[in-house]
Design a protein around this motif. Sequence first.
Motif, PDB file in Angstrom:
ATOM      1  N   ASP A 153      33.440  32.520  44.137  1.00 18.97           N
ATOM      2  CA  ASP A 153      33.541  33.608  43.150  1.00 18.97           C
ATOM      3  C   ASP A 153      34.557  34.652  43.588  1.00 18.97           C
ATOM      4  N   TYR A 154      34.487  35.030  44.865  1.00 18.65           N
ATOM      5  CA  TYR A 154      35.424  36.036  45.394  1.00 18.65           C
ATOM      6  C   TYR A 154      36.868  35.532  45.332  1.00 18.65           C
ATOM      7  N   LEU A 155      37.059  34.261  45.690  1.00 21.33           N
ATOM      8  CA  LEU A 155      38.404  33.665  45.648  1.00 21.33           C
ATOM      9  C   LEU A 155      38.930  33.569  44.216  1.00 21.33           C
ATOM     10  N   ALA A 156      38.027  33.262  43.278  1.00 17.38           N
ATOM     11  CA  ALA A 156      38.422  33.170  41.865  1.00 17.38           C
ATOM     12  C   ALA A 156      38.891  34.531  41.345  1.00 17.38           C
ATOM     13  N   ILE A 157      38.165  35.593  41.732  1.00 16.50           N
ATOM     14  CA  ILE A 157      38.566  36.955  41.343  1.00 16.50           C
ATOM     15  C   ILE A 157      39.945  37.276  41.938  1.00 16.50           C
ATOM     16  N   GLY A 158      40.138  36.896  43.206  1.00 16.34           N
ATOM     17  CA  GLY A 158      41.432  37.114  43.873  1.00 16.34           C
ATOM     18  C   GLY A 158      42.567  36.399  43.159  1.00 16.34           C
ATOM     19  N   ALA A 159      42.318  35.136  42.748  1.00 16.79           N
ATOM     20  CA  ALA A 159      43.342  34.345  42.052  1.00 16.79           C
ATOM     21  C   ALA A 159      43.690  34.937  40.697  1.00 16.79           C
ATOM     22  N   ILE A 209      49.390  35.761  49.459  1.00 12.88           N
ATOM     23  CA  ILE A 209      49.059  36.963  50.245  1.00 12.88           C
ATOM     24  C   ILE A 209      48.253  37.938  49.384  1.00 12.88           C
ATOM     25  N   SER A 210      48.731  38.155  48.160  1.00 15.85           N
ATOM     26  CA  SER A 210      48.055  39.058  47.213  1.00 15.85           C
ATOM     27  C   SER A 210      46.631  38.597  46.939  1.00 15.85           C
ATOM     28  N   CYS A 211      46.466  37.288  46.722  1.00  9.15           N
ATOM     29  CA  CYS A 211      45.143  36.695  46.459  1.00  9.15           C
ATOM     30  C   CYS A 211      44.204  36.910  47.654  1.00  9.15           C
ATOM     31  N   THR A 212      44.735  36.716  48.866  1.00 17.06           N
ATOM     32  CA  THR A 212      43.933  36.901  50.087  1.00 17.06           C
ATOM     33  C   THR A 212      43.477  38.346  50.239  1.00 17.06           C
ATOM     34  N   VAL A 264      37.675  42.760  47.543  1.00 14.85           N
ATOM     35  CA  VAL A 264      36.564  42.587  46.597  1.00 14.85           C
ATOM     36  C   VAL A 264      35.268  42.260  47.328  1.00 14.85           C
ATOM     37  N   THR A 265      35.366  41.443  48.385  1.00 11.83           N
ATOM     38  CA  THR A 265      34.184  41.083  49.184  1.00 11.83           C
ATOM     39  C   THR A 265      33.493  42.339  49.724  1.00 11.83           C
ATOM     40  N   GLN A 266      34.308  43.244  50.293  1.00 13.39           N
ATOM     41  CA  GLN A 266      33.758  44.487  50.854  1.00 13.39           C
ATOM     42  C   GLN A 266      33.253  45.430  49.757  1.00 13.39           C
ATOM     43  N   PHE A 267      34.033  45.527  48.677  1.00 13.73           N
ATOM     44  CA  PHE A 267      33.738  46.451  47.581  1.00 13.73           C
ATOM     45  C   PHE A 267      32.434  46.073  46.866  1.00 13.73           C
TER      46      PHE A 267
END
Length: 265
Positions: A112-118, A87-90, A96-99
């Motif tokens: 890239d966005y998913l990696a930052i989330g992870a 949930i936190s990663c999502t 981050v995508t919006q920011f």
Amino acid sequence: IVLGHLLEENRWMNESITALMIGLATGVVILLISKGKSSHLLVFSEDLFFIYLLPPIIFNAGFQVKKKQFFRNFITIMLFGAIGTVISCTVITLGVTQFFKKLDIGTFDLGDYLAIGAIFAATDSVCTLQVLNQDETPLLYSLVFGEGVVNDATSVVIFNAIQSFDLTHLNHEAAFHLLGNFLYLFLLSTLLGAATGLISAYVIKKLYFGRHSTDREVALMMLMAYLSYMLAELFDLSGILTVFFCGIVMSHYTWHNVTESSRIT
């Protein structure tokens, strides 16, 4: 260490906060003296930390953990550590995508966005545990500690999966593959740690070269625990999870097979 000990009775300060303050103060002093030119005087070594410092810390945590409390709350810990991390990663990925779009700092793909989330979903509970007392708040301590360990495994799996998957074609099959990957890593890391702990107990109890010698018994325990961490890293598993469960099994079995002098040591 001395300051941390002196401030132990203080309600607002503990060893973690003291260590952070000393670290910040030292960094500022180095920066001012060098005027920013040679501020890389102290370089953090990843190898030093992950190979020599981290395994004993996690092993000790597994060795000292209140086992009944930990396994009684295992489902809750898994919900916090696994589902909570996803949930936190999502949430972080979406944010981050919006920011990044508003900042306009370049083009990033979904991977890239998913990696930052992870990466940002991987939390470290060491500082939090310093504030808590295992005897005073056993439930809270075991939940926070267990979440920290499971969170590591989950983050590693998500990150590795992101690197290996083709994210241009997301479907149900890829999602199941990701779930299977997580279960594989979690179970195999746990089994490897438990197996190493049981082998160490058997060697000390049954085999001659491991018996009735304090230095040999202690050396075998430490080396077997270290071996479990190294094997996990070698097979791309979670070393933290492996050495943690190795510590739990050793405290339950190996501990009762060693001599009194070895226990004191």
